[in-house]
Design a protein around this motif. Sequence first.
Motif, PDB file in Angstrom:
ATOM      1  N   GLY A   6       6.097  24.084  -0.815  1.00  0.00           N
ATOM      2  CA  GLY A   6       6.272  23.881   0.623  1.00  0.00           C
ATOM      3  C   GLY A   6       5.769  25.122   1.334  1.00  0.00           C
ATOM      4  N   LEU A  37       9.923  22.276   3.784  1.00  0.00           N
ATOM      5  CA  LEU A  37       9.024  22.857   4.790  1.00  0.00           C
ATOM      6  C   LEU A  37       9.781  23.622   5.861  1.00  0.00           C
ATOM      7  N   ILE A  84      10.347  14.069  -8.318  1.00  0.00           N
ATOM      8  CA  ILE A  84      10.016  14.913  -7.169  1.00  0.00           C
ATOM      9  C   ILE A  84      10.673  14.368  -5.909  1.00  0.00           C
ATOM     10  N   ASP A  96      -0.203  24.790  -3.959  1.00  0.00           N
ATOM     11  CA  ASP A  96      -0.736  23.489  -3.545  1.00  0.00           C
ATOM     12  C   ASP A  96      -0.756  22.528  -4.724  1.00  0.00           C
ATOM     13  N   GLY A 134      10.597  18.584  -9.413  1.00  0.00           N
ATOM     14  CA  GLY A 134       9.834  19.159  -8.319  1.00  0.00           C
ATOM     15  C   GLY A 134      10.608  19.031  -7.017  1.00  0.00           C
ATOM     16  N   ASP A 187      12.309  32.442  13.327  1.00  0.00           N
ATOM     17  CA  ASP A 187      11.593  32.504  12.046  1.00  0.00           C
ATOM     18  C   ASP A 187      10.309  31.679  12.114  1.00  0.00           C
ATOM     19  N   CYS A 188      10.394  30.509  12.753  1.00  0.00           N
ATOM     20  CA  CYS A 188       9.229  29.662  13.024  1.00  0.00           C
ATOM     21  C   CYS A 188       8.440  29.275  11.779  1.00  0.00           C
ATOM     22  N   GLY A 189       9.112  29.147  10.652  1.00  0.00           N
ATOM     23  CA  GLY A 189       8.429  28.662   9.456  1.00  0.00           C
ATOM     24  C   GLY A 189       7.689  29.739   8.689  1.00  0.00           C
ATOM     25  N   GLY A 201      18.114  17.577   4.299  1.00  0.00           N
ATOM     26  CA  GLY A 201      17.889  18.150   5.627  1.00  0.00           C
ATOM     27  C   GLY A 201      16.434  18.147   6.044  1.00  0.00           C
ATOM     28  N   MET A 203       2.575   6.649   9.945  1.00  0.00           N
ATOM     29  CA  MET A 203       2.573   7.382   8.670  1.00  0.00           C
ATOM     30  C   MET A 203       3.331   8.689   8.826  1.00  0.00           C
ATOM     31  N   LEU A 263       1.071  25.833  14.442  1.00  0.00           N
ATOM     32  CA  LEU A 263       0.496  24.850  13.522  1.00  0.00           C
ATOM     33  C   LEU A 263       0.048  25.525  12.230  1.00  0.00           C
ATOM     34  N   TRP A 264      -0.107  26.843  12.281  1.00  0.00           N
ATOM     35  CA  TRP A 264      -0.493  27.627  11.093  1.00  0.00           C
ATOM     36  C   TRP A 264       0.488  28.789  10.958  1.00  0.00           C
ATOM     37  N   PHE A 321      -8.396  22.006   2.767  1.00  0.00           N
ATOM     38  CA  PHE A 321      -7.149  22.192   3.526  1.00  0.00           C
ATOM     39  C   PHE A 321      -6.637  23.616   3.306  1.00  0.00           C
ATOM     40  N   SER A 339      10.563  19.983  -2.761  1.00  0.00           N
ATOM     41  CA  SER A 339       9.726  20.367  -1.636  1.00  0.00           C
ATOM     42  C   SER A 339      10.592  20.697  -0.429  1.00  0.00           C
ATOM     43  N   HIS A 376       9.994  16.333   5.991  1.00  0.00           N
ATOM     44  CA  HIS A 376       8.544  16.542   5.856  1.00  0.00           C
ATOM     45  C   HIS A 376       8.140  16.015   4.474  1.00  0.00           C
ATOM     46  N   ASP A 377       7.195  15.106   4.429  1.00  0.00           N
ATOM     47  CA  ASP A 377       6.884  14.553   3.104  1.00  0.00           C
ATOM     48  C   ASP A 377       5.396  14.476   2.769  1.00  0.00           C
TER      49      ASP A 377
HETATM   50  C1  B12 Z   1       3.024  17.903   9.905  1.00  0.00           C
HETATM   51  C2  B12 Z   1       4.268  18.641  10.352  1.00  0.00           C
HETATM   52  C3  B12 Z   1       5.309  17.869  10.870  1.00  0.00           C
HETATM   53  C4  B12 Z   1       5.294  16.346  10.923  1.00  0.00           C
HETATM   54  C5  B12 Z   1       5.876  15.814   9.585  1.00  0.00           C
HETATM   55  C6  B12 Z   1       5.312  14.496   9.160  1.00  0.00           C
HETATM   56  C7  B12 Z   1       5.731  14.122   7.779  1.00  0.00           C
HETATM   57  N1  B12 Z   1       5.860  12.850   7.556  1.00  0.00           N
HETATM   58  O1  B12 Z   1       5.927  14.951   6.901  1.00  0.00           O
HETATM   59  C8  B12 Z   1       6.222  16.119  12.147  1.00  0.00           C
HETATM   60  C9  B12 Z   1       5.361  16.270  13.389  1.00  0.00           C
HETATM   61  C10 B12 Z   1       6.929  14.799  12.195  1.00  0.00           C
HETATM   62  C11 B12 Z   1       7.147  17.339  11.992  1.00  0.00           C
HETATM   63  C12 B12 Z   1       8.468  17.384  12.372  1.00  0.00           C
HETATM   64  C13 B12 Z   1       9.233  18.550  12.411  1.00  0.00           C
HETATM   65  N2  B12 Z   1       8.805  19.785  12.130  1.00  0.00           N
HETATM   66 CO1  B12 Z   1       7.155  20.128  11.269  1.00  0.00          CO
HETATM   67  N3  B12 Z   1       5.431  20.714  10.638  1.00  0.00           N
HETATM   68  C14 B12 Z   1       4.372  20.065  10.272  1.00  0.00           C
HETATM   69  C15 B12 Z   1       3.245  21.059   9.901  1.00  0.00           C
HETATM   70  C16 B12 Z   1       2.316  21.208  11.103  1.00  0.00           C
HETATM   71  C17 B12 Z   1       2.430  20.727   8.670  1.00  0.00           C
HETATM   72  C18 B12 Z   1       3.210  20.340   7.404  1.00  0.00           C
HETATM   73  C19 B12 Z   1       2.336  19.515   6.493  1.00  0.00           C
HETATM   74  O2  B12 Z   1       2.497  18.312   6.378  1.00  0.00           O
HETATM   75  N4  B12 Z   1       1.310  20.120   5.886  1.00  0.00           N
HETATM   76  C20 B12 Z   1       0.331  19.422   5.059  1.00  0.00           C
HETATM   77  C21 B12 Z   1       0.718  19.455   3.585  1.00  0.00           C
HETATM   78  C22 B12 Z   1      -0.414  18.876   2.737  1.00  0.00           C
HETATM   79  O3  B12 Z   1       0.946  20.786   3.213  1.00  0.00           O
HETATM   80  P1  B12 Z   1       2.362  21.285   2.646  1.00  0.00           P
HETATM   81  O4  B12 Z   1       3.424  20.462   3.192  1.00  0.00           O
HETATM   82  O5  B12 Z   1       2.434  22.733   2.777  1.00  0.00           O
HETATM   83  O6  B12 Z   1       2.253  20.916   1.084  1.00  0.00           O
HETATM   84  C23 B12 Z   1       1.406  21.582   0.154  1.00  0.00           C
HETATM   85  C24 B12 Z   1       2.074  22.802  -0.501  1.00  0.00           C
HETATM   86  O7  B12 Z   1       3.049  23.410   0.291  1.00  0.00           O
HETATM   87  C25 B12 Z   1       2.566  22.308  -1.816  1.00  0.00           C
HETATM   88  N5  B12 Z   1       3.864  21.631  -1.908  1.00  0.00           N
HETATM   89  C26 B12 Z   1       4.532  20.933  -0.988  1.00  0.00           C
HETATM   90  N6  B12 Z   1       5.629  20.356  -1.510  1.00  0.00           N
HETATM   91  C27 B12 Z   1       5.672  20.682  -2.810  1.00  0.00           C
HETATM   92  C28 B12 Z   1       6.592  20.368  -3.814  1.00  0.00           C
HETATM   93  C29 B12 Z   1       6.407  20.849  -5.098  1.00  0.00           C
HETATM   94  C30 B12 Z   1       7.367  20.478  -6.181  1.00  0.00           C
HETATM   95  C31 B12 Z   1       5.305  21.688  -5.360  1.00  0.00           C
HETATM   96  C32 B12 Z   1       5.141  22.235  -6.709  1.00  0.00           C
HETATM   97  C33 B12 Z   1       4.372  22.005  -4.353  1.00  0.00           C
HETATM   98  C34 B12 Z   1       4.558  21.501  -3.092  1.00  0.00           C
HETATM   99  O8  B12 Z   1       1.560  21.376  -2.177  1.00  0.00           O
HETATM  100  C35 B12 Z   1       1.223  20.619  -0.995  1.00  0.00           C
HETATM  101  C36 B12 Z   1      -0.136  20.023  -1.135  1.00  0.00           C
HETATM  102  O9  B12 Z   1      -1.152  20.991  -1.288  1.00  0.00           O
HETATM  103  C37 B12 Z   1       4.096  22.365   9.661  1.00  0.00           C
HETATM  104  C38 B12 Z   1       3.365  23.687   9.871  1.00  0.00           C
HETATM  105  C39 B12 Z   1       2.512  24.020   8.667  1.00  0.00           C
HETATM  106  N7  B12 Z   1       1.257  24.220   8.912  1.00  0.00           N
HETATM  107  O10 B12 Z   1       2.987  24.079   7.551  1.00  0.00           O
HETATM  108  C40 B12 Z   1       5.254  22.155  10.638  1.00  0.00           C
HETATM  109  C41 B12 Z   1       6.606  22.846  10.398  1.00  0.00           C
HETATM  110  C42 B12 Z   1       6.951  22.822   8.928  1.00  0.00           C
HETATM  111  N8  B12 Z   1       7.585  21.986  11.177  1.00  0.00           N
HETATM  112  C43 B12 Z   1       8.462  22.662  11.757  1.00  0.00           C
HETATM  113  C44 B12 Z   1       9.494  22.100  12.549  1.00  0.00           C
HETATM  114  C45 B12 Z   1      10.380  23.056  13.291  1.00  0.00           C
HETATM  115  C46 B12 Z   1       9.655  20.717  12.645  1.00  0.00           C
HETATM  116  C47 B12 Z   1      10.707  19.993  13.486  1.00  0.00           C
HETATM  117  C48 B12 Z   1      12.117  20.559  13.506  1.00  0.00           C
HETATM  118  C49 B12 Z   1      10.070  20.002  14.871  1.00  0.00           C
HETATM  119  C50 B12 Z   1      10.674  19.191  15.967  1.00  0.00           C
HETATM  120  N9  B12 Z   1       9.973  19.267  17.060  1.00  0.00           N
HETATM  121  O11 B12 Z   1      11.659  18.523  15.846  1.00  0.00           O
HETATM  122  C51 B12 Z   1      10.654  18.596  12.845  1.00  0.00           C
HETATM  123  C52 B12 Z   1      11.592  18.569  11.625  1.00  0.00           C
HETATM  124  C53 B12 Z   1      12.061  17.287  11.153  1.00  0.00           C
HETATM  125  C54 B12 Z   1      12.899  17.328   9.903  1.00  0.00           C
HETATM  126  N10 B12 Z   1      14.179  17.068  10.003  1.00  0.00           N
HETATM  127  O12 B12 Z   1      12.421  17.594   8.825  1.00  0.00           O
HETATM  128  C55 B12 Z   1       8.305  24.150  11.572  1.00  0.00           C
HETATM  129  C56 B12 Z   1       9.365  24.777  10.674  1.00  0.00           C
HETATM  130  C57 B12 Z   1       9.946  26.045  11.268  1.00  0.00           C
HETATM  131  C58 B12 Z   1      11.031  26.609  10.418  1.00  0.00           C
HETATM  132  N11 B12 Z   1      11.714  27.612  10.916  1.00  0.00           N
HETATM  133  O13 B12 Z   1      11.299  26.190   9.348  1.00  0.00           O
HETATM  134  C59 B12 Z   1       6.825  24.260  11.079  1.00  0.00           C
HETATM  135  C60 B12 Z   1       6.556  25.427  10.129  1.00  0.00           C
HETATM  136  C61 B12 Z   1       5.964  24.410  12.348  1.00  0.00           C
HETATM  137  C62 B12 Z   1       6.359  25.623  13.159  1.00  0.00           C
HETATM  138  N12 B12 Z   1       5.812  26.796  12.897  1.00  0.00           N
HETATM  139  O14 B12 Z   1       7.151  25.512  14.054  1.00  0.00           O
HETATM  140  N13 B12 Z   1       6.500  18.341  11.422  1.00  0.00           N
END
Ligand code: B12
Lengths: 232, 209
Positions: free
Chosen positions: A192, A162, A107, A211, A158, B84-86, A112, B158, B55-56, A66, A160, A115-116
Amino acid sequence: MADEDDIILSELDDEELVQQMHDDLYDGLKEEIEEAVNILIARGWTPYDVLTKALVAGMTVVGNDFRDGILFVPEVLLAANAMKGGMAILKPLLAETGAPRMGKMVIGTVKGDIHDIGKNLVAMMMEGAGFEVVDIGINNPVENYLDALAREEADILGMSALLTTTMPYMKVVIDTLKEKGIRDDYIVLVGGAPLNEEFGRAIGADAYCRDAAVTVEMAKAMVARKHNQMGA
Amino acid sequence: MISDAGLTEAGLPPDGRGRVLLIACGALAQEIVALKAANGWDHLDLTCLPANLHLWPEKITAAVIEAVGKHRRDYDSIHVVYADCGTGGQLAEACARLGVALIPGPHCYAFFEGNDRFAAHAESEITAFYLTDFLVRQFDAFVWRPMGFDRHPSLVPMMFGNYEKLVYLAQTEDAALDAKAADCAARLGLRYERRFTGYGDLAAELARL
Ligand code: B12
């Protein structure tokens, strides 16, 4: 299930079966993972070995792919779900057999943000590494964190986030810990996708972790350091 | 007419006319073209990066920097039509460094509705999932397939288990899009709500150029 497949899991030797579990985790096959966990336990494996050698090792591959852009979110979620199935079988057994205890982590996703997926993955890998994890879920205001930290006598916090709009809330939580004079009672890890090391430092966290694998290593190192300091 | 599928995956090259170049997200192309036509903003030229960079998000900043470098010499000024778009503030930092303007706000959902209005209901609407005109049209390419729902329907609960409603932030009055958005909500198992926003802060920002 195995009988619908070419491969009969119970006919594989241990090494082949563990390799097959890594593949099945990668493909997110929950039922196959559950079946294989039961087979290994029946063969006399300790729950801890099944957890680390089969599940955690397999999930580490998923996490790396990933990170490297080979897998995307749905594959990670399916793999995590499969691992969760295996963990559910192992958890009660681990409690009985006394696996190593590394420390306790609270954690949750900040207020607000709902994302989980990433948080759940971190929670699971921390559990897999022997930490006790209390997952307080999504959308947590500062009180939730404070209550859980006190109630659980946790070592690690912890958080998180996003969303760019929810990241700053981490600072609110850390500042509240400071105000109450309890900041240094905890190791604070944040993560995040939109965060980075600089942000972690700026809000006063102990570390930003990219990660789940990094989180586990960081948590182990920091817990060890804390124990050494207390011993000195 | 620009193809939405092209905007999701390939983006759009500039056509070379106009003194001011807008480097925009593909998800905003149709809206910008409509605003240009309605207001006679012939001084604005438009190029788009693929919308699916979202998505990235870690790739957005580098892609924008590259586009600015590529087109800088050909225009009097460049404006980046992203929020900002994340990118966690990195896109804003890069734009400041390059001396190009960026639309304020966290994401397009917020600036279409108006950043202030969006922020005002953020707390009471945490379990909402937003769609814009573009995302309704590109729902399958942008949400359904990338999230794996076509291959694994079990992922829907999920991923959306904590969500309650889908809010379609409509830029235009379009009954067909309204119906399609309602269908998207049904497919995700969410309640449906439509809210007309028009072009919100986007129109005001572009009007100043
Ligand atoms: C999947 C996703 C969703 C899913 C969420 C499903 C769920 N149950 O979580 C859905 C489609 C529902 C969704 C909804 C929304 N999303 Co969204 N989403 C994503 C996406 C594509 C991937 C996130 C993800 O799950 N990654 C997979 C996991 C494994 O990775 P991760 O979260 O980064 O976690 C890793 C590390 O970060 C770290 N980590 C994470 N947490 C923690 C905590 C601790 C303590 C530690 C140490 C480490 C750690 O370890 C993890 C594992 O390796 C991102 C873009 C991206 N690529 O990041 C956008 C993104 C985060 N979303 C975004 C947006 C805008 C939204 C919405 C507002 C969109 C909408 N149309 O309404 C809503 C928000 C809802 C809300 N109130 O929270 C934007 C944020 C933009 C910004 N300015 O902040 C992003 C960046 C996409 C974009 N570029 O537009 N989303």
